[in-house]
Design a protein around this motif. Structure first.
Motif, mmCIF file in Angstrom:
data_model
loop_
_atom_site.group_PDB
_atom_site.id
_atom_site.type_symbol
_atom_site.label_atom_id
_atom_site.label_comp_id
_atom_site.label_asym_id
_atom_site.label_seq_id
_atom_site.Cartn_x
_atom_site.Cartn_y
_atom_site.Cartn_z
ATOM 1 N N UNK A 162 -27.647 -4.022 14.992
ATOM 2 C CA UNK A 162 -26.888 -2.876 15.446
ATOM 3 C C UNK A 162 -27.186 -1.772 16.311
ATOM 4 N N UNK A 163 -26.472 -1.040 16.799
ATOM 5 C CA UNK A 163 -26.745 -0.158 17.509
ATOM 6 C C UNK A 163 -26.845 1.262 16.969
ATOM 7 N N UNK A 180 -32.749 -4.965 15.920
ATOM 8 C CA UNK A 180 -32.679 -5.973 14.888
ATOM 9 C C UNK A 180 -33.582 -5.755 13.849
ATOM 10 N N UNK A 181 -33.126 -5.727 12.525
ATOM 11 C CA UNK A 181 -33.867 -5.160 11.343
ATOM 12 C C UNK A 181 -34.377 -6.397 10.989
ATOM 13 N N UNK A 182 -35.064 -6.254 9.636
ATOM 14 C CA UNK A 182 -36.034 -7.424 8.926
ATOM 15 C C UNK A 182 -35.090 -8.456 8.437
ATOM 16 N N UNK A 232 -33.104 2.723 9.598
ATOM 17 C CA UNK A 232 -33.617 3.243 11.184
ATOM 18 C C UNK A 232 -33.470 4.287 11.720
ATOM 19 N N UNK A 233 -34.352 5.078 12.194
ATOM 20 C CA UNK A 233 -34.224 6.592 12.655
ATOM 21 C C UNK A 233 -34.353 6.336 14.099
ATOM 22 N N UNK A 292 -36.989 0.101 9.598
ATOM 23 C CA UNK A 292 -37.046 -1.204 9.350
ATOM 24 C C UNK A 292 -36.778 -2.091 10.717
ATOM 25 N N UNK A 293 -37.889 -2.100 11.683
ATOM 26 C CA UNK A 293 -37.332 -2.687 12.854
ATOM 27 C C UNK A 293 -38.119 -3.938 13.053
#
Length: 120
Positions: free
Chosen positions: A107-108, A100-102, A2-3, A27-28
């Motif tokens: 995570x922050x 929240x990823x897949x 994630x960026x 990956x969101x």
């Protein structure tokens, strides 16, 4: 991965306005709260504004009535409209997102920051 990428900083005169943007990508699965923090020269990073998934907002007292945080959930983007800027607003502004990823991990994530300089 994630960026978060901020944009919109720059030099502005006192009383002027700037609009910061922060776009999240990667990956969101979903994004909960998003927010802006700032770090002035020689000072610690401080929370500035935040917005929930549902659109509820909160601000540090020093920016209430001058800054407005908003988000576009379809674009995974958070904005900070800054009006009536003061020299004391000079700082590097960082965006943060609770993602929240897949894999369903939460995570922050932080952007690298964008510099806002308020000076005549």
């Amino acid at each position: 991965q994630v960026q978060l990428v901020e944009s919109g900083g720059g030099l502005v005169q006192p009383g002027g306005s700037l609009r910061l943007s922060c776009a999240a990508s990667g990956s969101i699965f979903s994004i909960n709260a998003m927010g802006w923090y700032r770090q002035a020269p020689g000072k610690q990073r401080e929370w500035t504004a935040s917005i929930t998934l549902g659109g509820s907002t909160n601000y540090v007292d020093s920016v209430k009535g001058r800054f407005t945080i908003s988000r576009d959930n379809a674009k995974n983007t958070v904005y900070l409209q800054m009006n009536s800027l003061e020299p004391e607003d000079t700082a590097v502004y960082y965006c943060m997102a609770d993602i929240i990823d897949y894999a369903k991990r939460t995570m922050n994530y932080w952007g690298k920051g964008t510099l806002v300089t308020v000076s005549s």
